[in-house]
Design a protein around this motif. Structure first.
Motif, mmCIF file in Angstrom:
data_model
loop_
_atom_site.group_PDB
_atom_site.id
_atom_site.type_symbol
_atom_site.label_atom_id
_atom_site.label_comp_id
_atom_site.label_asym_id
_atom_site.label_seq_id
_atom_site.Cartn_x
_atom_site.Cartn_y
_atom_site.Cartn_z
ATOM 1 N N LEU A 63 5.828 -22.076 -3.752
ATOM 2 C CA LEU A 63 6.759 -23.031 -4.351
ATOM 3 C C LEU A 63 7.029 -24.195 -3.403
ATOM 4 C CD1 LEU A 63 8.836 -23.626 -6.676
ATOM 5 C CD2 LEU A 63 10.490 -22.412 -5.249
ATOM 6 N N LEU A 64 7.248 -23.900 -2.138
ATOM 7 C CA LEU A 64 7.502 -24.958 -1.161
ATOM 8 C C LEU A 64 6.296 -25.862 -0.968
ATOM 9 C CD1 LEU A 64 9.543 -23.223 1.657
ATOM 10 C CD2 LEU A 64 10.283 -25.044 0.127
ATOM 11 N N LEU A 65 5.119 -25.271 -0.900
ATOM 12 C CA LEU A 65 3.923 -26.084 -0.698
ATOM 13 C C LEU A 65 3.679 -27.012 -1.886
ATOM 14 C CD1 LEU A 65 1.573 -23.502 1.012
ATOM 15 C CD2 LEU A 65 2.766 -25.435 2.062
ATOM 16 N N LEU A 66 3.938 -26.524 -3.082
ATOM 17 C CA LEU A 66 3.787 -27.381 -4.261
ATOM 18 C C LEU A 66 4.820 -28.498 -4.259
ATOM 19 C CD1 LEU A 66 3.082 -24.725 -7.021
ATOM 20 C CD2 LEU A 66 1.460 -26.350 -6.023
ATOM 21 N N ARG A 67 6.055 -28.171 -3.904
ATOM 22 C CA ARG A 67 7.108 -29.180 -3.854
ATOM 23 C C ARG A 67 6.880 -30.151 -2.708
ATOM 24 N NH1 ARG A 67 8.776 -30.997 -7.573
ATOM 25 N NH2 ARG A 67 10.494 -31.903 -6.462
ATOM 26 N N ARG A 68 6.345 -29.667 -1.615
ATOM 27 C CA ARG A 68 6.094 -30.523 -0.441
ATOM 28 C C ARG A 68 5.144 -31.665 -0.798
ATOM 29 N NH1 ARG A 68 7.286 -32.955 4.102
ATOM 30 N NH2 ARG A 68 5.791 -32.769 5.775
ATOM 31 N N LEU A 69 4.172 -31.381 -1.641
ATOM 32 C CA LEU A 69 3.244 -32.434 -2.040
ATOM 33 C C LEU A 69 3.953 -33.528 -2.825
ATOM 34 C CD1 LEU A 69 0.220 -30.220 -3.131
ATOM 35 C CD2 LEU A 69 0.476 -31.495 -0.990
ATOM 36 N N ALA A 70 4.961 -33.176 -3.594
ATOM 37 C CA ALA A 70 5.663 -34.145 -4.427
ATOM 38 C C ALA A 70 6.699 -34.960 -3.642
ATOM 39 C CB ALA A 70 6.350 -33.428 -5.585
ATOM 40 N N VAL A 71 7.252 -34.398 -2.577
ATOM 41 C CA VAL A 71 8.316 -35.085 -1.831
ATOM 42 C C VAL A 71 7.928 -35.250 -0.365
ATOM 43 C CG1 VAL A 71 10.206 -34.406 -3.360
ATOM 44 C CG2 VAL A 71 9.528 -32.895 -1.498
ATOM 45 N N ARG A 72 6.704 -35.568 -0.131
ATOM 46 C CA ARG A 72 6.133 -35.646 1.210
ATOM 47 C C ARG A 72 6.938 -36.522 2.161
ATOM 48 N NH1 ARG A 72 0.239 -37.180 0.395
ATOM 49 N NH2 ARG A 72 0.984 -36.238 -1.491
ATOM 50 N N HIS A 73 7.450 -37.634 1.692
ATOM 51 C CA HIS A 73 8.136 -38.578 2.575
ATOM 52 C C HIS A 73 9.640 -38.354 2.626
ATOM 53 C CE1 HIS A 73 4.382 -40.669 2.942
ATOM 54 N NE2 HIS A 73 4.275 -40.714 1.626
ATOM 55 N N SER A 74 10.154 -37.448 1.832
ATOM 56 C CA SER A 74 11.597 -37.217 1.778
ATOM 57 C C SER A 74 12.049 -36.023 2.603
ATOM 58 C CB SER A 74 12.026 -36.981 0.328
ATOM 59 O OG SER A 74 11.666 -38.081 -0.462
ATOM 60 N N VAL A 75 11.131 -35.142 2.933
ATOM 61 C CA VAL A 75 11.493 -33.901 3.608
ATOM 62 C C VAL A 75 10.788 -33.852 4.951
ATOM 63 C CG1 VAL A 75 11.427 -31.390 3.444
ATOM 64 C CG2 VAL A 75 11.745 -32.747 1.384
ATOM 65 N N GLY A 76 11.562 -33.559 6.005
ATOM 66 C CA GLY A 76 10.974 -33.471 7.331
ATOM 67 C C GLY A 76 10.307 -32.125 7.577
ATOM 68 N N SER A 77 9.527 -32.067 8.625
ATOM 69 C CA SER A 77 8.829 -30.817 8.941
ATOM 70 C C SER A 77 9.816 -29.726 9.337
ATOM 71 C CB SER A 77 7.795 -31.043 10.039
ATOM 72 O OG SER A 77 8.412 -31.546 11.201
ATOM 73 N N GLY A 78 10.921 -30.077 9.989
ATOM 74 C CA GLY A 78 11.942 -29.081 10.327
ATOM 75 C C GLY A 78 12.558 -28.469 9.087
ATOM 76 N N ASP A 79 12.759 -29.290 8.058
ATOM 77 C CA ASP A 79 13.303 -28.787 6.798
ATOM 78 C C ASP A 79 12.357 -27.769 6.172
ATOM 79 O OD1 ASP A 79 15.319 -30.678 7.200
ATOM 80 O OD2 ASP A 79 14.368 -32.151 5.885
ATOM 81 N N VAL A 80 11.080 -28.099 6.143
ATOM 82 C CA VAL A 80 10.086 -27.203 5.553
ATOM 83 C C VAL A 80 9.991 -25.901 6.354
ATOM 84 C CG1 VAL A 80 7.639 -26.920 5.012
ATOM 85 C CG2 VAL A 80 8.789 -29.068 4.489
ATOM 86 N N LEU A 81 9.979 -26.013 7.684
ATOM 87 C CA LEU A 81 9.905 -24.811 8.517
ATOM 88 C C LEU A 81 11.143 -23.931 8.353
ATOM 89 C CD1 LEU A 81 8.286 -26.281 11.754
ATOM 90 C CD2 LEU A 81 7.215 -24.824 10.006
ATOM 91 N N PHE A 82 12.307 -24.554 8.222
ATOM 92 C CA PHE A 82 13.530 -23.787 7.968
ATOM 93 C C PHE A 82 13.407 -23.023 6.654
ATOM 94 C CE2 PHE A 82 17.669 -23.099 6.130
ATOM 95 C CZ PHE A 82 18.438 -22.654 7.199
ATOM 96 N N LEU A 83 12.947 -23.706 5.615
ATOM 97 C CA LEU A 83 12.832 -23.062 4.304
ATOM 98 C C LEU A 83 11.770 -21.962 4.311
ATOM 99 C CD1 LEU A 83 13.265 -26.196 2.042
ATOM 100 C CD2 LEU A 83 14.930 -24.372 2.467
ATOM 101 N N LEU A 84 10.688 -22.166 5.035
ATOM 102 C CA LEU A 84 9.695 -21.095 5.171
ATOM 103 C C LEU A 84 10.277 -19.908 5.941
ATOM 104 C CD1 LEU A 84 6.427 -23.086 5.900
ATOM 105 C CD2 LEU A 84 6.931 -21.711 3.870
ATOM 106 N N ALA A 85 11.129 -20.198 6.920
ATOM 107 C CA ALA A 85 11.731 -19.133 7.714
ATOM 108 C C ALA A 85 12.648 -18.243 6.873
ATOM 109 C CB ALA A 85 12.505 -19.717 8.892
ATOM 110 N N VAL A 86 13.338 -18.825 5.896
ATOM 111 C CA VAL A 86 14.258 -18.027 5.080
ATOM 112 C C VAL A 86 13.621 -17.532 3.784
ATOM 113 C CG1 VAL A 86 16.306 -19.156 6.051
ATOM 114 C CG2 VAL A 86 15.321 -20.022 3.918
ATOM 115 N N ALA A 87 12.377 -17.897 3.526
ATOM 116 C CA ALA A 87 11.687 -17.503 2.295
ATOM 117 C C ALA A 87 11.674 -15.994 2.048
ATOM 118 C CB ALA A 87 10.269 -18.054 2.280
ATOM 119 N N PRO A 88 11.554 -15.140 3.071
ATOM 120 C CA PRO A 88 11.517 -13.695 2.797
ATOM 121 C C PRO A 88 12.827 -13.139 2.223
ATOM 122 C CG PRO A 88 10.700 -14.146 5.008
ATOM 123 C CD PRO A 88 11.260 -15.426 4.472
ATOM 124 N N LEU A 89 13.914 -13.868 2.369
ATOM 125 C CA LEU A 89 15.220 -13.347 1.978
ATOM 126 C C LEU A 89 15.496 -13.415 0.481
ATOM 127 C CD1 LEU A 89 17.314 -15.017 4.802
ATOM 128 C CD2 LEU A 89 16.671 -12.605 4.653
#
Length: 143
Positions: A63-89
């Motif tokens: 889900l994040l990877l699909l959304r990342r393609l759509a909002v590439r310039h709006s979301v920083g890499s730290g934001d994506v890494l944070f969301l990947l870090a909490v994805a298992p929860l």
């Protein structure tokens, strides 16, 4: 004896440190993201089991990877890494609710406190939402 919900408390420290750093400096430390990811995997594994944890992580990462393609310039890499870090929860539907709650908190904070900056501290807002969610999980399972 500790209840099964005590691992949720372990999420507080890394989430609080990441939120503080994002609000103060607009940067997050990769080591704290790694700590959060490790704790998230441990909490999820302990409370849900390894199979459910793996399915949730894979679904939320996709889900994040699909959304990342759509909002590439709006979301920083730290934001994506944070969301990947909490994805298992989270199950995917819960993950979407978490994302929406984090967006609402980030926008409210920006409107109330931070219009002088061009960027929104999403990790900070998501960290606050994660602490609230972890507290609710702890209390729900404790009672």
């Amino acid at each position: 004896m500790f209840p099964a919900s005590y691992p949720y408390l372990l999420l507080f420290l890394p989430a609080a440190v990441l939120a503080r750093d994002d609000f103060r400096t607009r940067r997050v430390d990769a080591s704290w993201l790694a700590v959060l990811g490790t704790v998230s995997v441990g909490v999820s594994w302990h409370t849900l089991g390894w199979r459910t944890m793996m399915l949730q992580t894979a679904g939320n990462a996709a889900l994040l990877l699909l959304r990342r393609l759509a909002v590439r310039h709006s979301v920083g890499s730290g934001d994506v890494l944070f969301l990947l870090a909490v994805a298992p929860l989270f199950a995917p539907t819960e993950f979407l609710r978490f994302l929406i709650a984090a967006c609402v908190v980030a926008l409210l904070r920006w409107v109330c406190c931070g219009r002088r900056r061009r960027t929104i501290p999403f990790v900070g807002a998501a960290g606050i939402v994660l602490i609230g969610w972890a507290a609710l999980q702890f209390l729900r399972l404790w009672l």
